[in-house]
Design an enzyme around this catalytic site. Structure first.
Site, PDB file in Angstrom:
ATOM      1  N   SER A   1      33.889  31.961  47.054  1.00  0.00           N
ATOM      2  CA  SER A   1      35.115  32.063  46.255  1.00  0.00           C
ATOM      3  C   SER A   1      35.550  33.528  46.302  1.00  0.00           C
ATOM      4  O   SER A   1      35.138  34.336  45.484  1.00  0.00           O
ATOM      5  CB  SER A   1      34.849  31.620  44.818  1.00  0.00           C
ATOM      6  OG  SER A   1      34.334  30.320  44.803  1.00  0.00           O
TER       7      SER A   1
ATOM      8  N   LYS B   1      34.380  36.285  37.559  1.00  0.00           N
ATOM      9  CA  LYS B   1      34.935  36.879  38.787  1.00  0.00           C
ATOM     10  C   LYS B   1      36.124  36.049  39.279  1.00  0.00           C
ATOM     11  O   LYS B   1      37.188  36.586  39.593  1.00  0.00           O
ATOM     12  CB  LYS B   1      33.835  36.920  39.858  1.00  0.00           C
ATOM     13  CG  LYS B   1      34.337  37.210  41.264  1.00  0.00           C
ATOM     14  CD  LYS B   1      33.452  36.579  42.359  1.00  0.00           C
ATOM     15  CE  LYS B   1      33.411  35.093  42.298  1.00  0.00           C
ATOM     16  NZ  LYS B   1      32.938  34.380  43.476  1.00  0.00           N
TER      17      LYS B   1
ATOM     18  N   LYS C   1      41.452  27.932  44.883  1.00  0.00           N
ATOM     19  CA  LYS C   1      40.112  27.885  44.258  1.00  0.00           C
ATOM     20  C   LYS C   1      40.069  28.735  42.986  1.00  0.00           C
ATOM     21  O   LYS C   1      39.552  28.317  41.950  1.00  0.00           O
ATOM     22  CB  LYS C   1      39.065  28.381  45.267  1.00  0.00           C
ATOM     23  CG  LYS C   1      37.690  28.655  44.684  1.00  0.00           C
ATOM     24  CD  LYS C   1      37.048  27.404  44.097  1.00  0.00           C
ATOM     25  CE  LYS C   1      35.760  27.757  43.357  1.00  0.00           C
ATOM     26  NZ  LYS C   1      35.188  26.616  42.654  1.00  0.00           N
TER      27      LYS C   1
HETATM   28  P1  NAD Z   1      24.158  32.601  44.514  1.00  0.00           P
HETATM   29  O1  NAD Z   1      24.144  33.938  43.860  1.00  0.00           O
HETATM   30  O2  NAD Z   1      23.177  31.573  44.081  1.00  0.00           O
HETATM   31  O3  NAD Z   1      24.008  32.761  46.100  1.00  0.00           O
HETATM   32  C1  NAD Z   1      24.529  33.819  46.832  1.00  0.00           C
HETATM   33  C2  NAD Z   1      23.509  34.174  47.919  1.00  0.00           C
HETATM   34  O4  NAD Z   1      24.040  35.203  48.730  1.00  0.00           O
HETATM   35  C3  NAD Z   1      22.188  34.693  47.343  1.00  0.00           C
HETATM   36  O5  NAD Z   1      21.107  33.925  47.858  1.00  0.00           O
HETATM   37  C4  NAD Z   1      22.126  36.124  47.840  1.00  0.00           C
HETATM   38  O6  NAD Z   1      20.801  36.575  48.128  1.00  0.00           O
HETATM   39  C5  NAD Z   1      22.958  36.030  49.100  1.00  0.00           C
HETATM   40  N1  NAD Z   1      23.440  37.319  49.570  1.00  0.00           N
HETATM   41  C6  NAD Z   1      23.832  38.397  48.834  1.00  0.00           C
HETATM   42  N2  NAD Z   1      24.189  39.406  49.656  1.00  0.00           N
HETATM   43  C7  NAD Z   1      24.033  38.941  50.933  1.00  0.00           C
HETATM   44  C8  NAD Z   1      24.235  39.501  52.215  1.00  0.00           C
HETATM   45  N3  NAD Z   1      24.707  40.748  52.365  1.00  0.00           N
HETATM   46  N4  NAD Z   1      23.981  38.745  53.306  1.00  0.00           N
HETATM   47  C9  NAD Z   1      23.534  37.471  53.166  1.00  0.00           C
HETATM   48  N5  NAD Z   1      23.306  36.892  51.969  1.00  0.00           N
HETATM   49  C10 NAD Z   1      23.562  37.625  50.873  1.00  0.00           C
HETATM   50  O7  NAD Z   1      25.659  32.076  44.354  1.00  0.00           O
HETATM   51  P2  NAD Z   1      26.182  30.569  44.498  1.00  0.00           P
HETATM   52  O8  NAD Z   1      26.183  29.927  43.157  1.00  0.00           O
HETATM   53  O9  NAD Z   1      25.515  29.917  45.653  1.00  0.00           O
HETATM   54  O10 NAD Z   1      27.709  30.865  44.877  1.00  0.00           O
HETATM   55  C11 NAD Z   1      28.103  31.315  46.171  1.00  0.00           C
HETATM   56  C12 NAD Z   1      29.626  31.346  46.201  1.00  0.00           C
HETATM   57  O11 NAD Z   1      30.119  30.033  45.933  1.00  0.00           O
HETATM   58  C13 NAD Z   1      30.246  32.263  45.131  1.00  0.00           C
HETATM   59  O12 NAD Z   1      31.403  32.850  45.649  1.00  0.00           O
HETATM   60  C14 NAD Z   1      30.574  31.287  44.006  1.00  0.00           C
HETATM   61  O13 NAD Z   1      31.624  31.782  43.195  1.00  0.00           O
HETATM   62  C15 NAD Z   1      30.930  30.043  44.779  1.00  0.00           C
HETATM   63  N6  NAD Z   1      30.727  28.740  44.118  1.00  0.00           N
HETATM   64  C16 NAD Z   1      29.598  28.476  43.393  1.00  0.00           C
HETATM   65  C17 NAD Z   1      29.441  27.218  42.800  1.00  0.00           C
HETATM   66  C18 NAD Z   1      28.216  26.846  41.987  1.00  0.00           C
HETATM   67  O14 NAD Z   1      28.247  25.800  41.312  1.00  0.00           O
HETATM   68  N7  NAD Z   1      27.133  27.616  41.990  1.00  0.00           N
HETATM   69  C19 NAD Z   1      30.434  26.238  42.956  1.00  0.00           C
HETATM   70  C20 NAD Z   1      31.555  26.539  43.744  1.00  0.00           C
HETATM   71  C21 NAD Z   1      31.691  27.788  44.310  1.00  0.00           C
END
Ligand code: NAD
Length: 295
Positions: free
Chosen positions: A100, A243, A174
């Site tokens: 997102s 965010k 989104k």
């Molecule tokens: P999360 O924090 O669980 O996962 C993010 C991952 O990215 C982590 O494992 C982290 O170690 C990794 N990361 C950080 N820096 C990195 C780098 N430089 N290179 C590679 N990996 C790296 O977050 P999430 O809940 O999985 O969400 C991910 C995205 O999806 C966000 O933008 C969030 O807003 C969006 N989103 C989340 C949900 C949800 O229900 N959790 C739903 C829809 C959208």
């Protein structure tokens, strides 16, 4: 890529969502090579039948598609601001940012990739952890028609693609979706707190509203699944929701659209974020709303 070969997908960001989405792609028969700085996340992909890379560049080398599922635009920019990584991408392929992210950042990155004859598709998702696990996400895709057509086969195991417009449009929709979801959740939390203090059982309030006109995803999903059982475990961090809300209100401001209610919601969610643990779940907003008033 030949008809016989298995398409190879580089998956960068194997967190809450990325771990589940990459697993679905493995199960759909793709060769998935993932990277995440967290070792346990890489190990989970290997256990699911994928491969782990030691760096993002190693993951994307030889890939037919690249998917990013990262916390924010800042992290997406840091990954793509690497000439060695961009040089290692196969010519002509699409990088799909399913995070997102901020629409304006996406447009800038798209310009930089286009100069290298690469395409950036924005394809953020809604549907949460359950949607990621079951392949029932709503995927809000932005980009040129031909790029969206090219990435549809690998997005199909993850959910339903809605092509909403040009580059950045997916990220815009989104953010707007999440501003609505967060505002609805806050409103529902205030309503339930008032009813509870008046003496009505919160589950009765929610069951009743779910057959009436005040219902929303907050009352139909988040209250029954995460708030009434007091588990506060939707799997989506409150900080990530905030965010997204800010992305939406910034977007509204940038185009001169009103966001009076949205900005009030951002103010309240910001106060909750300051009071709560940094790892708080989005559904913790409900207990924050109903906290004892003198705290
Ligand atoms: P999360 O924090 O669980 O996962 C993010 C991952 O990215 C982590 O494992 C982290 O170690 C990794 N990361 C950080 N820096 C990195 C780098 N430089 N290179 C590679 N990996 C790296 O977050 P999430 O809940 O999985 O969400 C991910 C995205 O999806 C966000 O933008 C969030 O807003 C969006 N989103 C989340 C949900 C949800 O229900 N959790 C739903 C829809 C959208």
């Amino acid at each position: 890529m030949s008809e016989q070969s298995t398409d190879r997908i580089a998956f960068i960001g194997l967190g809450t969502m990325g771990s589940r989405m990459s697993r679905r792609l493995v199960e759909a028969g793709f060769e998935v090579i993932g990277f995440d700085p967290v070792e346990a996340a890489r190990a989970d992909l290997v256990a699911a039948g994928g491969r782990a890379a030691a760096t993002p560049t190693e993951a994307i080398t030889g890939a037919d598609y690249v998917i990013l599922m990262l916390p924010s635009s800042l992290v997406v920019e840091s990954v793509l601001d690497d000439a060695a990584l961009l040089d290692a991408l196969k010519p002509g392929i699409a990088v799909i940012d399913m995070s997102s992210s901020e629409p304006e950042s996406t447009r800038k990155l798209s310009g930089a990739l286009t100069e290298r004859k690469l395409t950036l598709v924005d394809a953020p998702v809604s549907g949460g952890v359950r949607g990621a696990e079951t392949g029932t996400l709503t995927i809000m895709a932005g980009g040129p028609d031909e790029a969206i057509t090219a990435v549809r086969p690998i997005l199909a195991p993850l959910g339903t693609v809605r092509h909403v417009g040009g580059t950045g449009a997916g990220h815009a929709v989104k953010a707007i979706n999440n501003l609505l979801a967060a505002t609805n959740l806050l409103a529902a939390a205030e309503g339930v707190a008032a009813g509870r203090r008046f003496g009505v059982d919160p589950s009765v309030i929610i069951e009743t509203i779910n057959t009436a006109s005040g219902r929303s995803a907050a009352t139909q999903l988040k209250f029954p699944q995460n708030i009434l059982p007091a588990t506060y475990d939707s799997g989506f961090a409150l900080a990530l929701m905030l965010k997204d809300m800010r992305i939406a209100t910034d977007l509204a401001r940038s185009v001169g659209a009103p966001a009076t209610l949205g900005e009030q919601a951002v103010e309240l969610w910001s106060r909750a974020a300051a009071d709560l643990d940094p790892a708080a779940d989005q559904t913790d907003i409900a207990r924050w709303v109903d906290r004892p008033r003198n705290s």
